[in-house]
Enzyme design. Structure first.
Site, PDB file in Angstrom:
ATOM      1  N   GLU A  20       0.825  -1.224   0.000  1.00  0.00           N
ATOM      2  CA  GLU A  20       0.000   0.000   0.000  1.00  0.00           C
ATOM      3  C   GLU A  20       0.856   1.269   0.000  1.00  0.00           C
ATOM      4  OE1 GLU A  20      -3.483   0.271   2.370  1.00  0.00           O
ATOM      5  OE2 GLU A  20      -4.116  -1.767   1.927  1.00  0.00           O
TER       6      GLU A  20
HETATM    7  C1  LIG Z   1       3.068  -9.164   0.011  1.00  0.00           C
HETATM    8  C2  LIG Z   1       2.616  -8.108  -0.925  1.00  0.00           C
HETATM    9  C3  LIG Z   1       1.264  -7.931  -1.183  1.00  0.00           C
HETATM   10  C4  LIG Z   1       0.838  -7.000  -2.130  1.00  0.00           C
HETATM   11  N1  LIG Z   1      -0.488  -6.939  -2.483  1.00  0.00           N
HETATM   12  C5  LIG Z   1      -0.839  -6.213  -3.580  1.00  0.00           C
HETATM   13  C6  LIG Z   1      -2.158  -6.299  -4.131  1.00  0.00           C
HETATM   14  O1  LIG Z   1      -3.030  -7.000  -3.612  1.00  0.00           O
HETATM   15  N2  LIG Z   1      -2.437  -5.597  -5.248  1.00  0.00           N
HETATM   16  C7  LIG Z   1      -1.509  -4.807  -5.861  1.00  0.00           C
HETATM   17  O2  LIG Z   1      -1.806  -4.223  -6.886  1.00  0.00           O
HETATM   18  N3  LIG Z   1      -0.264  -4.666  -5.346  1.00  0.00           N
HETATM   19  C8  LIG Z   1       0.095  -5.359  -4.239  1.00  0.00           C
HETATM   20  N4  LIG Z   1       1.375  -5.260  -3.740  1.00  0.00           N
HETATM   21  C9  LIG Z   1       2.296  -4.233  -4.272  1.00  0.00           C
HETATM   22  C10 LIG Z   1       2.632  -3.178  -3.202  1.00  0.00           C
HETATM   23  O3  LIG Z   1       1.473  -2.503  -2.822  1.00  0.00           O
HETATM   24  C11 LIG Z   1       3.686  -2.131  -3.572  1.00  0.00           C
HETATM   25  O4  LIG Z   1       3.120  -1.088  -4.277  1.00  0.00           O
HETATM   26  C12 LIG Z   1       4.769  -2.647  -4.375  1.00  0.00           C
HETATM   27  O5  LIG Z   1       5.311  -3.804  -3.776  1.00  0.00           O
HETATM   28  C13 LIG Z   1       5.889  -1.618  -4.549  1.00  0.00           C
HETATM   29  O6  LIG Z   1       6.601  -2.003  -5.684  1.00  0.00           O
HETATM   30  P1  LIG Z   1       7.952  -2.817  -5.641  1.00  0.00           P
HETATM   31  O7  LIG Z   1       7.884  -3.858  -4.612  1.00  0.00           O
HETATM   32  O8  LIG Z   1       8.199  -3.206  -7.025  1.00  0.00           O
HETATM   33  O9  LIG Z   1       9.006  -1.744  -5.128  1.00  0.00           O
HETATM   34  P2  LIG Z   1       9.696  -0.612  -5.989  1.00  0.00           P
HETATM   35  O10 LIG Z   1       8.668   0.255  -6.626  1.00  0.00           O
HETATM   36  O11 LIG Z   1      10.746  -1.196  -6.843  1.00  0.00           O
HETATM   37  O12 LIG Z   1      10.368   0.257  -4.849  1.00  0.00           O
HETATM   38  C14 LIG Z   1      11.603  -0.120  -4.239  1.00  0.00           C
HETATM   39  C15 LIG Z   1      11.986   0.920  -3.213  1.00  0.00           C
HETATM   40  O13 LIG Z   1      12.151   2.197  -3.853  1.00  0.00           O
HETATM   41  C16 LIG Z   1      11.388   3.174  -3.161  1.00  0.00           C
HETATM   42  N5  LIG Z   1      10.930   4.187  -4.119  1.00  0.00           N
HETATM   43  C17 LIG Z   1      10.324   4.000  -5.304  1.00  0.00           C
HETATM   44  N6  LIG Z   1      10.071   5.188  -5.883  1.00  0.00           N
HETATM   45  C18 LIG Z   1      10.525   6.139  -5.041  1.00  0.00           C
HETATM   46  C19 LIG Z   1      10.555   7.563  -5.047  1.00  0.00           C
HETATM   47  N7  LIG Z   1      10.071   8.264  -6.058  1.00  0.00           N
HETATM   48  N8  LIG Z   1      11.103   8.191  -4.000  1.00  0.00           N
HETATM   49  C20 LIG Z   1      11.607   7.495  -2.959  1.00  0.00           C
HETATM   50  N9  LIG Z   1      11.608   6.166  -2.895  1.00  0.00           N
HETATM   51  C21 LIG Z   1      11.071   5.498  -3.918  1.00  0.00           C
HETATM   52  C22 LIG Z   1      10.242   2.426  -2.527  1.00  0.00           C
HETATM   53  O14 LIG Z   1       9.766   3.126  -1.386  1.00  0.00           O
HETATM   54  C23 LIG Z   1      10.925   1.117  -2.140  1.00  0.00           C
HETATM   55  O15 LIG Z   1      11.542   1.269  -0.906  1.00  0.00           O
HETATM   56  C24 LIG Z   1       1.799  -6.170  -2.772  1.00  0.00           C
HETATM   57  C25 LIG Z   1       3.150  -6.309  -2.471  1.00  0.00           C
HETATM   58  C26 LIG Z   1       3.564  -7.272  -1.585  1.00  0.00           C
HETATM   59  C27 LIG Z   1       5.033  -7.425  -1.334  1.00  0.00           C
END
Ligand SMILES: Cc1cc2nc3c(=O)[nH]c(=O)nc-3n(C[C@H](O)[C@H](O)[C@H](O)COP(=O)(O)OP(=O)(O)OC[C@H]3O[C@@H](n4cnc5c(N)ncnc54)[C@H](O)[C@@H]3O)c2cc1C
Length: 825
Positions: free
Chosen positions: A501
């Site tokens: 989220e």
């Molecule tokens: C267990 C789990 C359940 C989930 N459930 C759902 C679901 O039901 N439906 C759904 O659609 N999604 C879901 N997600 C996705 C979740 O909500 C996150 O949005 C998503 O995991 C973030 O993308 P990423 O993991 O690829 O991280 P990335 O986007 O690769 O981010 C990596 C890091 O970079 C940081 N970062 C990225 N951009 C910036 C910025 N501009 N400034 C500063 N820091 C930044 C982030 O904070 C993070 O620390 C789930 C994820 C997990 C792990």
């Protein structure tokens, strides 16, 4: 009289007017009166005349509105329009969504505390309370988290059935559609209690009630969609998930590459207009078991079948599970947490237009729909999960620290442990107040965009801190997994809450301050809107009003920052009691500081501030801590100012104040334009950074509250699952605390006799027998010590396993057989 007297009079009038934020007209009148007074008192006439001319030159052009607008405002508007940072469509949508509540006051530099305290105390209805005491309690009793996370890697079928039958998935669905129609507060309390027994259980219930098909249909669904899906979602005939995230579109979700092409296709035996979808999503919670999949994708209409536009933008659809081409069912394995989560893929999956959420009217509005609904879910699911986990860890770690003895003492008596226990107490208190405050905001009808980001970020971070300290205090007991471990899985799950989220780093640096500064600031958004008003005359008028309001606001905040810093925030009319008035005053000071540094940063860094995340992240911390501290003060008032809770409030408040000053000083020391940083430092910290971490004495009182039964401890324990039963070792340990305390004097007497070699037997049973025989303890005391030994043993025991039990079942099957077994399960 000194030649400086008239200028001093002007300065004093300026400080007084700016401190109280009075109008320019009042300033002019007061300054003129002051000049007349010093002239009558014999001040130098030339100096008085110069001061009067100075006042006239500054005040008169500003007081004559047409002159001010034509000359000053028009020029400033031109400069401003050039400086205005470009907002992406995504940012504009985020800014337009949601409402501003008390957080706006915190950005004002002069919060109206009466607004906060006038908010009604959050209360459950009798029906909601009965649900918590009945079905929620029962669901907790039915959960054995070890079985869920290790043996099955899923909730047991009877628990799934129980949750569906009792409409746990329909808490946000109104009764007219067969749901429970609960308030946000009740929703918060349910998730909080479920989370205290199992993160898998709370996530499974949290997701359908958060951002997903139900919430989206309630707001945007067509009548047919609502009538069909909502009753089925309410009673669990449909299990929903929502798929936004994909491999290349994580935090930057709007960059999603998934697409749909408008075309004709076959649906239920008829040829209809619809969309052919190709997508690749991952991390989707509940996807492996979902029966209806909410999907976000970009819609293209190359043949212009729906109108003139080809790229129609982000759109949302509902895909029934049995739709041809849908690939679903595989699972991810998120840190040993057993909630269902997995990928969803599709290649040319055809859906009729009637499956688009909201139908044709909402094509292209997908991002706005998601952002508008996000704040509500985000305000509840993860903050409540964090509060439940933290509250449970706090009370049970307190009990454990009293029961577990080393070197002849309860480990909680060692200062090192006490320090960690105090942090747990303060963090759990803050987390509970914060999560309840955002749920209450939702119940007041707010769409709390900024508070929900604050709550999501800080509640999950606080819970991670609590889990870390609780693990340390439990030592090996926390590390060894098994049915007797009630902490390890929560510790493992902490990073999941941090990531989902809106991953926390981004939430802090981009959302809390980025949106907060623009949305909550009394003038910035109005200025931006005025500058972009196509009606230039109206735009000039609006800009004039906002700009001069803003200038007065900025001067006032500079003066208030400096004055309140000089007097250590000891002045000002505030509510509260003898214990809390000083807290409100400190918050007044920090609010003025935040408003000042935000304004100066926006003015001097302009659009570059967006990329200075180390600065904006620290400002986000200031706003967040102000919000958390306000939530704690409101809770204290709502609870009737309980004296027993004061050490917890004090500990958490000092911690928040310390974090605020640390964040402010970090931002100012690292401010890219050094002279501006120095100037702000002088206004914010005229005596330097003064706030200290909570004292050791206060820490001792806070820790002690967790280790002995008390009102404050009961309140901390309320709303979590502590029923002492087979499945709940945490509840059992907690229930032992009164008996353990009662036995302590007898235990001390017995240990003294052992130490003095008055009792010489070697094993415990013989020592007790000898103690009774020789009169060191009575027969009743012997029974008490035996019970104490049994309770302590249950509290400190850990599990061991036949190695076979720790191997994955799939190791003992061939692959097709294993897959078959999973499908059958
Ligand atoms: C267990 C789990 C359940 C989930 N459930 C759902 C679901 O039901 N439906 C759904 O659609 N999604 C879901 N997600 C996705 C979740 O909500 C996150 O949005 C998503 O995991 C973030 O993308 P990423 O993991 O690829 O991280 P990335 O986007 O690769 O981010 C990596 C890091 O970079 C940081 N970062 C990225 N951009 C910036 C910025 N501009 N400034 C500063 N820091 C930044 C982030 O904070 C993070 O620390 C789930 C994820 C997990 C792990």
């Amino acid at each position: 009289m000194s030649i400086l007297a008239p200028f001093l009079a002007l300065l004093l009038a300026t400080l007084l007017v700016a401190y109280h934020r009075w109008s320019l007209a009042v300033f002019t009148a007061l300054s003129a009166t002051a000049l007349v007074a010093v002239a009558l008192a014999g001040a130098n006439m030339t100096a008085t005349t110069v001061a009067a001319v100075l006042l006239a030159v500054v005040a008169l052009p500003l007081l004559i509105t047409p002159l001010r607008q034509a000359v000053i405002t028009r020029t400033l508007l031109r400069i401003y329009t050039k400086m205005l940072p470009k907002l992406s469509d995504t940012e504009k949508t985020a800014l337009d969504a949601g409402t501003v509540g008390f957080e706006g006051e915190l950005f004002s530099g002069m919060p109206k505390w009466e607004t906060l305290l006038a908010q009604p105390k959050p209360e459950l209805t009798a029906e909601e309370q009965a649900f918590l005491d009945g079905p929620v309690e029962q669901a907790c009793r039915m959960t054995n988290d070890w079985e869920v996370t290790h043996v099955r890697n899923d909730l047991p079928p009877e628990l799934w059935d129980y949750l569906k039958k009792n409409k746990f998935f329909g808490m946000i669905i109104p009764k007219e559609y067969g749901g429970l129609g609960f308030s946000a507060l009740a929703h918060h309390k349910v998730i909080q209690k479920l989370a205290s027994v199992s993160a898998t259980l709370s996530s499974t219930v949290g997701v359908p009630n958060s951002l997903g098909p139900a919430e989206l249909l309630l707001h945007y669904g067509t009548k047919e969609q609502k009538d069909y899906y909502l009753p089925r979602l309410a009673d669990g005939r449909e299990v929903p998930c929502f798929a936004l995230t994909g491999p290349s579109a994580g935090s930057d979700a709007t960059s999603l590459p998934d697409f749909g092409i408008v075309c004709e296709g076959d649906w239920n035996g008829a040829r209809v207009l619809g969309v052919k979808l190709t997508f690749d999503k991952r991390y989707i919670t509940l996807a492996p078991v979902a029966t209806v999949i909410g999907l976000a994708f970009r819609l293209h209409d190359p043949d212009k079948l729906l109108g003139d536009q080809s790229d129609r933008g982000i759109t949302l659809a509902l895909i029934p599970r049995d739709t041809t081409g849908l690939e679903i069912g595989r699972r991810h394995f998120p840190l040993n947490c057993a909630f269902q989560n997995g990928p969803v893929r599709g290649q040319e999956v055809f859906l009729p237009l009637s499956q688009l959420i909201g139908g044709e009217d909402y094509i292209g509005h997908g991002w706005r729909m998601l952002v508008e609904c996000l704040s509500v879910g985000r305000a509840i699911t993860l903050p409540s999960t964090s509060a439940g986990a933290s509250k449970l860890a706090a009370v049970v770690t307190g009990a454990y620290a009293r029961i577990r003895k080393q070197f002849g003492l309860s480990i909680g008596r060692f200062e090192g442990v006490e320090e960690a226990l105090a942090r747990i107490a303060g963090n759990a208190y803050a987390c509970a107040a914060l999560s309840q405050a955002t749920a209450a905001a939702v119940d007041r009808g707010e769409k709390p965009a900024v508070p929900s980001a604050i709550a999501k970020y800080h509640a999950t971070e606080l819970a991670r801190e609590v889990a870390r300290d609780a693990m340390d205090i439990h030592g090996g007991k926390g590390v060894i997994l098994g049915p007797m471990n009630y902490l390890g899985r929560g510790w493992q799950a902490a990073p999941i809450s941090i990531t989902v989220e809106g991953a926390n780093i981004m939430t802090r640096t981009l959302m809390i301050f980025g949106q907060g500064a623009i949305r909550c600031h009394p003038w910035v958004l109005k200025e931006m809107q005025a500058a972009q008003n196509p009606d230039q005359a109206a735009g000039l008028r609006e800009f004039d009003h906002s700009l001069f309001g803003h200038i007065g606001f900025a001067i006032s905040n500079a003066v208030r920052s400096w004055v309140l810093g000089l007097v250590g925030a000891r002045i000002g009319k505030v509510p509260g009691d003898a214990y809390t008035r000083r807290y409100y005053r400190k918050l007044n000071r920090y609010s003025a500081n935040l408003a000042l540094v935000a304004d100066v940063s926006m003015l001097t860094l302009g659009g570059k501030l967006k990329f200075k995340e180390k600065i904006s992240g620290r400002y986000a911390d200031v706003l967040s801590q102000l919000y958390i501290a306000s939530a704690m003060l409101k809770r204290y008032e709502d609870e009737g100012r309980p004296a027993a809770e004061q050490p917890l409030l004090a500990y958490a408040f000092h911690d928040a104040a310390h974090k605020i000053e640390l964040a402010l000083s970090g931002a100012l020391r690292n401010f890219p334009i050094r002279p501006v940083g120095w100037l702000m430092w002088m206004l914010v910290f005229p005596w330097g950074r003064r706030a200290q971490l909570p004292s050791d004495r206060l820490g001792r009182r806070a820790a002690a509250l967790l280790m002995s039964p008390s009102d404050a401890r009961d309140r901390m324990a309320s709303g979590v699952f502590l029923t002492p039963c087979e499945n709940n070792p945490a509840g059992r340990i907690n229930s032992y605390l009164p008996k353990v305390i009662l036995a302590e004097p007898v235990e001390r007497k017995f240990l003294k006799a052992l130490k003095n070699s008055d009792i010489e037997a070697l094993d415990f049973a013989s020592q007790l027998a000898e103690g009774v025989a020789e009169g060191w303890i009575t027969a009743e005391e012997k029974a008490q010590l035996e019970e104490l030994r049994a309770l302590t043993w249950d509290a400190i025991s850990v599990d061991d396993f036949d190695p076979f039990e720790l191997q994955a079942a799939s190791l003992h099957m061939d692959k097709p057989k294993a897959a078959q077994a999973t499908r059958a399960a």
